[in-house]
Scaffold this active site. Sequence first.
Site, PDB file in Angstrom:
ATOM      1  N   LEU A 170       0.899  -1.151   0.000  1.00  0.00           N
ATOM      2  CA  LEU A 170       0.000   0.000   0.000  1.00  0.00           C
ATOM      3  C   LEU A 170       0.935   1.197   0.000  1.00  0.00           C
ATOM      4  O   LEU A 170       1.873   1.247   0.799  1.00  0.00           O
ATOM      5  CB  LEU A 170      -0.862   0.043   1.266  1.00  0.00           C
ATOM      6  N   ASP A 171       0.709   2.164  -0.901  1.00  0.00           N
ATOM      7  CA  ASP A 171       1.607   3.316  -0.891  1.00  0.00           C
ATOM      8  C   ASP A 171       1.441   4.072   0.419  1.00  0.00           C
ATOM      9  O   ASP A 171       0.484   3.861   1.168  1.00  0.00           O
ATOM     10  CB  ASP A 171       1.386   4.193  -2.127  1.00  0.00           C
ATOM     11  N   ALA A 172       2.386   4.932   0.717  1.00  0.00           N
ATOM     12  CA  ALA A 172       2.379   5.634   2.005  1.00  0.00           C
ATOM     13  C   ALA A 172       1.096   6.436   2.207  1.00  0.00           C
ATOM     14  O   ALA A 172       0.637   6.587   3.338  1.00  0.00           O
ATOM     15  CB  ALA A 172       3.598   6.545   2.103  1.00  0.00           C
ATOM     16  N   ASP A 173       0.496   6.936   1.123  1.00  0.00           N
ATOM     17  CA  ASP A 173      -0.717   7.742   1.234  1.00  0.00           C
ATOM     18  C   ASP A 173      -1.977   6.911   1.402  1.00  0.00           C
ATOM     19  O   ASP A 173      -3.056   7.458   1.587  1.00  0.00           O
ATOM     20  CB  ASP A 173      -0.881   8.618  -0.013  1.00  0.00           C
ATOM     21  N   SER A 174      -1.868   5.588   1.323  1.00  0.00           N
ATOM     22  CA  SER A 174      -3.024   4.711   1.465  1.00  0.00           C
ATOM     23  C   SER A 174      -3.019   4.046   2.835  1.00  0.00           C
ATOM     24  O   SER A 174      -1.985   3.921   3.480  1.00  0.00           O
ATOM     25  CB  SER A 174      -3.019   3.645   0.363  1.00  0.00           C
TER      26      SER A 174
END
Length: 191
Positions: A40-44
């Site tokens: 999961l990307d850091a923003d998710s």
Amino acid sequence: MLIAFNKPYGVLSQFTSDGTEKPTLARFGFPPHVYPIGRLDADSEGLLLLSDEPHWNKRLLHPRQAHPRTYLAQVEGTPSNLALGLLKRGLVIRGYRTRPCQAKILTSDPQLPERIPPIRFRKTVPTAWLEITLTEGKNRQVRRMLAAVGHPCLRLVRVKIGLFFLDGLEVGEWKVLSPAEEDMVLARPTP
């Protein structure tokens, strides 16, 4: 061993730093030798699986498996039927045609904990929540698909893999899954 983790916003899905100040998985006290299954990307936020058993990668991530992952996405504006249709049929992003997916507008806001920091709020731009289920996971795919249909993603939370829901885990908490829960991760919804 298969672990479910409720990944907070801003945390990298890796154990080593990328040179930024962003926290990594190392701060959450996982058992030795586990690694994330997918990313999961850091923003998710939301459901991230970790394991010390390599077979989970193949069973969950190989494209032939077409394993479902469900996300809740808060977007700018309210997508039209045309935009939803494009998402469902698949569209080209960065030279790649996405597989067909499931996408629907939620009739009420989901019950999620507040994000820290909160998303930006603009009085003049309404938002909507979508539920999107994919069977693939390219880098930032949901965000890119939503941007391609004119609805930038403000918040993205993975809530389900297979039939296993992210329920009962507070943000930043994790647990080792039981054999029955592992079966739910591997299960597929009936059409």
